[in-house]
Motif scaffolding. Structure first.
Motif, short mmCIF file in Angstrom:
data_model
loop_
_atom_site.label_atom_id
_atom_site.label_comp_id
_atom_site.label_asym_id
_atom_site.label_seq_id
_atom_site.Cartn_x
_atom_site.Cartn_y
_atom_site.Cartn_z
N PHE A 12 1.07 -1.29 -0.01
CA PHE A 12 -0.04 -0.05 0.01
C PHE A 12 0.80 1.23 -0.02
CE2 PHE A 12 -2.44 3.22 2.18
CZ PHE A 12 -3.62 3.42 1.44
N GLU A 13 2.14 1.18 0.92
CA GLU A 13 2.65 2.48 0.92
C GLU A 13 3.47 2.65 -0.40
OE1 GLU A 13 5.22 1.21 4.22
OE2 GLU A 13 3.73 2.21 5.76
N ARG A 14 3.91 1.50 -1.25
CA ARG A 14 4.50 1.68 -2.46
C ARG A 14 3.37 2.04 -3.69
NH1 ARG A 14 7.60 -2.98 -0.51
NH2 ARG A 14 6.40 -4.10 -1.65
N GLN A 15 2.24 2.03 -3.31
CA GLN A 15 1.17 2.22 -4.10
C GLN A 15 0.83 0.98 -5.06
OE1 GLN A 15 1.92 5.93 -5.83
NE2 GLN A 15 1.05 7.11 -4.01
N GLU A 16 1.56 -0.20 -4.88
CA GLU A 16 1.20 -1.57 -5.35
C GLU A 16 -0.05 -2.11 -5.40
OE1 GLU A 16 4.39 -3.62 -4.04
OE2 GLU A 16 6.08 -2.49 -5.42
#
Length: 84
Positions: A12-16
């Motif tokens: 989520f933090e890496r927008q994956e």
């Protein structure tokens, strides 16, 4: 479970991954996570909220998002027989 949750937080933090939630007030009833390649990686509905269309609503939202935002041509999911 903790390890899987930590992995999804990093994604989520890496927008994956994009996570959708269904709520009643502040209580979460269900959630679904879909990756940038159209794979459903988490999909849960709390027992007390099952059979009310919440899973279908979450699934349709994830499919629409995957088609519109990440242009996924198909949706994939891995499921164990005992969880279906």
């Amino acid at each position: 479970m903790q390890k899987m949750l930590h992995r999804h937080i990093l994604m989520f933090e890496r927008q994956e991954v994009t996570i959708f939630g269904a709520f009643e007030g502040v209580q979460i009833c269900g959630m679904i996570a879909v990756t940038n390649n159209g794979h459903i990686s988490l999909f849960f509905v709390r027992k007390a909220f099952q059979r009310h269309g919440i899973g279908r609503m979450l699934y349709l939202a994830a499919v629409a998002f995957a088609a519109r935002e990440v242009h996924a041509s198909k949706i994939t999911v891995n499921a164990a027989p005992q969880t279906v």
